[in-house]
Design an enzyme around this catalytic site. Sequence first.
Site, PDB file in Angstrom:
ATOM      1  N   GLY A   9     -19.563  48.283 -65.330  1.00  0.00           N
ATOM      2  CA  GLY A   9     -20.255  47.577 -64.258  1.00  0.00           C
ATOM      3  C   GLY A   9     -21.569  48.323 -64.013  1.00  0.00           C
ATOM      4  N   SER A  10     -22.173  48.102 -62.837  1.00  0.00           N
ATOM      5  CA  SER A  10     -23.490  48.699 -62.596  1.00  0.00           C
ATOM      6  C   SER A  10     -23.475  50.230 -62.709  1.00  0.00           C
ATOM      7  CB  SER A  10     -24.015  48.257 -61.224  1.00  0.00           C
ATOM      8  OG  SER A  10     -23.064  48.557 -60.233  1.00  0.00           O
ATOM      9  N   ASN A  98     -15.720  53.620 -54.395  1.00  0.00           N
ATOM     10  CA  ASN A  98     -15.803  53.666 -52.930  1.00  0.00           C
ATOM     11  C   ASN A  98     -14.391  53.837 -52.388  1.00  0.00           C
ATOM     12  OD1 ASN A  98     -18.530  53.175 -52.386  1.00  0.00           O
ATOM     13  ND2 ASN A  98     -18.273  50.957 -52.594  1.00  0.00           N
ATOM     14  N   LYS A 177     -18.990  59.210 -46.616  1.00  0.00           N
ATOM     15  CA  LYS A 177     -19.213  57.969 -47.364  1.00  0.00           C
ATOM     16  C   LYS A 177     -18.212  56.894 -46.910  1.00  0.00           C
ATOM     17  CE  LYS A 177     -21.131  55.423 -50.597  1.00  0.00           C
ATOM     18  NZ  LYS A 177     -20.764  55.298 -51.966  1.00  0.00           N
ATOM     19  N   ASN A 181     -19.097  53.134 -45.751  1.00  0.00           N
ATOM     20  CA  ASN A 181     -18.509  51.944 -46.370  1.00  0.00           C
ATOM     21  C   ASN A 181     -17.667  51.126 -45.387  1.00  0.00           C
ATOM     22  OD1 ASN A 181     -18.234  53.802 -49.367  1.00  0.00           O
ATOM     23  ND2 ASN A 181     -19.546  52.051 -49.099  1.00  0.00           N
ATOM     24  N   ASN A 185     -19.989  47.758 -45.492  1.00  0.00           N
ATOM     25  CA  ASN A 185     -19.401  46.806 -46.455  1.00  0.00           C
ATOM     26  C   ASN A 185     -18.744  45.592 -45.801  1.00  0.00           C
ATOM     27  OD1 ASN A 185     -20.211  49.057 -47.893  1.00  0.00           O
ATOM     28  ND2 ASN A 185     -18.702  48.778 -49.485  1.00  0.00           N
ATOM     29  N   SER A 243     -21.509  46.150 -52.102  1.00  0.00           N
ATOM     30  CA  SER A 243     -20.544  45.797 -53.154  1.00  0.00           C
ATOM     31  C   SER A 243     -19.475  44.830 -52.610  1.00  0.00           C
ATOM     32  CB  SER A 243     -19.899  47.050 -53.722  1.00  0.00           C
ATOM     33  OG  SER A 243     -19.376  47.842 -52.686  1.00  0.00           O
TER      34      SER A 243
HETATM   35  O1  PAF Z   1     -20.680  49.827 -51.639  1.00  0.00           O
HETATM   36  C1  PAF Z   1     -21.925  49.756 -51.478  1.00  0.00           C
HETATM   37  O2  PAF Z   1     -22.552  48.725 -51.572  1.00  0.00           O
HETATM   38  C2  PAF Z   1     -22.663  51.082 -51.220  1.00  0.00           C
HETATM   39  O3  PAF Z   1     -21.713  52.111 -51.250  1.00  0.00           O
HETATM   40  C3  PAF Z   1     -23.487  51.113 -49.936  1.00  0.00           C
HETATM   41  C4  PAF Z   1     -23.809  52.556 -49.608  1.00  0.00           C
HETATM   42  C5  PAF Z   1     -22.788  50.484 -48.766  1.00  0.00           C
HETATM   43  C6  PAF Z   1     -24.842  50.470 -50.121  1.00  0.00           C
HETATM   44  O4  PAF Z   1     -24.824  49.126 -50.360  1.00  0.00           O
END
Ligand code: PAF
Length: 292
Positions: A9-10, A98, A177, A181, A185, A243
């Site tokens: 993936g990315s 994540n 983190k 998230n 998210n 994401s």
């Molecule tokens: O999951 C994501 O998209 C990234 O971890 C974040 C930091 C929220 C940025 O879009």
Amino acid sequence: MKISIIGAGSLGLLYGYYLADNHEITYYIRNKQQISKLNEHGVRLTGSSKSKKVKAEIIDKCKTSDLFIIALKQTELPSFIKKYQSILRNKPILFLQNGLGHIEYIKKYNLEAVITIVEHGAFKKGYYEVSHLGKGSTKIAAYSKLADQSKEKVNKLNHPVLNFINYSDWKQISYEKLVVNAVINPLTAIFDIPNGELLKNSHLKSISESLCKEASAILALDHNLQWQNIIRICTATSKNTSSMRADILSGKQTEIESIVGYLLKQTQFNYPYLEFVYKGIKALEERGVKDE
Ligand code: PAF
């Protein structure tokens, strides 16, 4: 060093592209079309004329390597680890996901895990092309003490663009983190907005701050510091699609379980904002998950 990257993936593509400067990269993936494209073209970075040579094979052929980078989503991890536990054992493994759902499997299978927090933005433009949207660092911390051999291999990863920084405490890097998230998210997915909108709309900003307070309370972190961090990340990634929003838009299962689900499992108290976003994402998943 021979590096196996599981998932293209990315982030899998981004890390493979840069690490191919000094290492032999093999991708193990499921999509046969992507395998032939990667073998034919290598990995390309948007805006750069030269692509990097890599190998790609079907995931079922996954074999041992000097180091593994697991770039699968949380939802795909359990079955992969269960199936390949013997190959993975005693090798250093970087986990790029994540959330913290993978901790359970690292413990269960006694893996030499390196918790990895990616602060680079990446967007997959096709089977073998990736855009590097925001440059940051790659924070790494061993989950438990690594064998000397593994430590040596992890040290060989240093790269000027990926910018690996060593930390001694995995909780320190992953908890921050996790709060980011847990706020960005689900809200961007539920309201179908880019990250920066969370700060522009006063009501969404207030919901974001309440979520941040709840997540920080569960992890015993200072709420003000975490809120400043969220403001920084929302600003730096203001036009990005998170994401989770991307998963909902493409009808895929999200990582909600290992982000908000993980937080709610750590407490017996009620956290209404976290509970709402947890159920909100579950509702969107129930409505829209497409068969892959
Ligand atoms: O999951 C994501 O998209 C990234 O971890 C974040 C930091 C929220 C940025 O879009």
